[in-house]
Design an enzyme around this catalytic site. Structure first.
Site, short mmCIF file in Angstrom:
data_model
loop_
_atom_site.label_atom_id
_atom_site.label_comp_id
_atom_site.label_asym_id
_atom_site.label_seq_id
_atom_site.Cartn_x
_atom_site.Cartn_y
_atom_site.Cartn_z
N CYS A 333 -77.55 -28.72 -8.08
CA CYS A 333 -77.75 -29.75 -9.11
C CYS A 333 -79.01 -30.57 -8.81
CB CYS A 333 -76.51 -30.62 -9.25
SG CYS A 333 -76.46 -31.54 -10.81
N HIS A 431 -71.65 -27.08 -9.62
CA HIS A 431 -70.83 -27.73 -8.58
C HIS A 431 -69.56 -26.90 -8.36
CE1 HIS A 431 -73.16 -31.40 -8.32
NE2 HIS A 431 -73.15 -31.50 -9.64
#
Length: 491
Positions: A333, A431
């Site tokens: 991310c 994630h």
């Protein structure tokens, strides 16, 4: 309408989340339709819900304990700190903007309306709601307009269980003092006290418990033992201080990650910390950066600010030297965004408007956009033929040639991430990329681990939730919790 029971803590980290999670599983085992609820959460660990919203990670775990899908109504107000005095404000799963603390205080009546709407919807669908407070109900400076603790409990007229952590010391003062600082109506709704994380012989507490019950007029519902080796996903980045590395014994893959000031979703590391063949080290400010086989750059709530911190701590030079000597780097991310050439924040979504140089290790750029991407994904890694699942939570849109070599191919036909031509760098927006056993095994193999064993992290999480429920069955007086449920179950 569902019965709501609220768990509040005499201090932060008193064990509210663990108690709520255990109760959710215990009631679900008994056939109760139960849901978790946290009116207001402040956390940088979050999860994507079935309705495409964003809630605190702890409520997603509690939903799992209930055997239901997480929904944005389970945590209607989520505050994600992006400075010492301000946060991104998320209402019923959607980011509405950034607010300084004083501005948010004035916004609380609007937030409370959303809290009560979400609670009412859950109450129509479930038989019981296990609500969790935030911090302590006795914070005098936060009592005005409170929506996180007694303000909510008073609004929905629900009973409260007050829990305190004996490991901190002063447990009787914490409980008695908290009750003393509550109003008369607030004290009246506290139906019992719980002492958490006790080590030793409970009979040694008898005189103290007898005094506490006489002094407060409240029963002690249980003394819960300290559970060794219990793993429950951490609620927020404050828990980074408690995350140790794994023990450095034997021939293990050495993995390190920086503990940047605004690191988010550090629960991504949990399967690495728990893996028997991984030596995981979280490197804090001022610490020497140790040698490693794999460097993981985690998510961040303020990417440019955290990147500046990394540079000041010597990480850029370390990463370049690490790659020269054949090491591997994984960006997740915000870490993906840092690996590119440029980061642009034209609207000042994470700080002052402007642009900054990335590490320049992948040929791509990222521009922050106001619309946050919130989605749960399933697919396969582009190597190792391994299934991967997880969720995306980001405001960045990344473009560039590096993305033509993706890390993931999703079941819906989309792709994600970048893989360097020399195969030393992986970057992904996903994630939870380590959660699936096969994906974790494939990535560790890519990073250099010979013959990695399988760690079934989802099964481990289930085992630990069950361990909490088993402990509550044995040590907690469940009568005040269960006997009034509208379903005929009694203790």
């Amino acid at each position: 309408m569902a019965k709501t029971i609220m768990i509040q803590g005499a201090t932060s980290d008193a064990g509210k989340s663990a108690l709520a999670t255990g109760l959710c599983r215990l009631l679900a085992r008994r056939g109760v339709r139960v849901a978790p609820f946290k009116p207001q959460n402040m956390a940088l660990n979050s999860a994507v819900t079935v309705d495409g919203g964003e809630i605190g990670r702890s409520q997603a775990v509690q939903a799992q304990a209930c055997g239901v899908e997480p929904h944005s109504d389970m945590n209607p107000v989520l505050l994600k700190p992006n400075s010492h005095t301000g946060s991104q404000v998320i209402i019923q799963g959607r980011a509405i903007g950034n607010m300084e603390a004083r501005g948010y205080h004035g916004y609380k009546p609007v937030a409370m309306k959303a809290v009560l709407e979400s609670h009412a919807r859950l109450a129509e669908q479930y038989q019981c709601i296990i609500a969790e407070g935030a911090g302590s109900p006795a914070e005098i400076n936060l009592r005005d307009g409170d929506i996180a603790n007694m303000g909510f409990a008073e609004a929905v007229d629900c009973p409260v269980i007050l829990v305190a952590d004996i490991e901190r010391g002063g447990v009787f003062a914490h409980l008695a003092g908290t009750l003393a600082l509550l109003s008369e109506s607030e004290r009246a709704r506290v139906i019992g006290l719980v002492i958490n994380r006790f080590r030793g012989d409970p009979s040694l507490l008898k005189s103290g418990i007898d005094w506490l019950e006489r002094h407060t007029g409240k029963p002690v519902l249980g003394v819960l033992p300290y559970l060794h080796d219990l793993h429950l996903e951490a609620e927020d980045s404050m828990d980074l201080d408690k995350l140790g590395g794994s023990t450095a014994t034997g021939d293990k893959l050495r993995v390190i990650a920086p503990a940047a000031p605004r690191v988010s979703n550090h629960t991504d590391f949990d399967p690495l910390r728990l893996h028997p063949q991984v030596e995981f080290t979280l490197v804090r400010a001022g610490q020497t950066i140790p040698p490693a086989d794999l460097i993981v750059l985690p998510g961040s709530k303020s990417v440019l600010a955290d990147l500046a911190w990394l540079r000041a701590q010597g990480w850029e030079e370390t990463i370049r030297r690490h790659l020269r000597y054949g090491g591997k780097v994984l960006g997740i991310c915000g870490g993906l965004q840092m690996l590119g050439r440029k980061l642009h924040d034209p609207d000042g979504l994470e700080g002052e408007p402007g642009s900054g140089n990335g590490l320049g290790l992948l040929d791509m750029e990222t521009t922050l956009a106001k619309e946050k991407r919130l989605t749960r994904m399933r697919g396969r890694l582009s190597f190792g033929n391994a299934e991967a699942t997880g969720y995306e939570i980001h405001m960045g849109v990344s473009t560039g040639p590096a993305l033509q070599r993706p890390v993931l191919h999703f079941n819906d036909g989309g792709v994600d991430g970048a893989r360097s031509e020399d195969d030393q760098i992986l970057a992904t927006y996903l994630h939870g990329v380590f959660d699936e056993p096969a994906a974790c095994q494939a990535i560790l193999c890519w990073a250099g681990l010979q013959k990695p064993v399988t760690l079934d992290y989802p099964a481990l999480r289930e085992t630990n939730i069950d361990k909490l429920a088993d402990m509550l069955e044995q040590f907690l007086d469940l009568g005040p919790i269960i006997n009034d449920l509208p379903i005929g179950i009694r203790i």
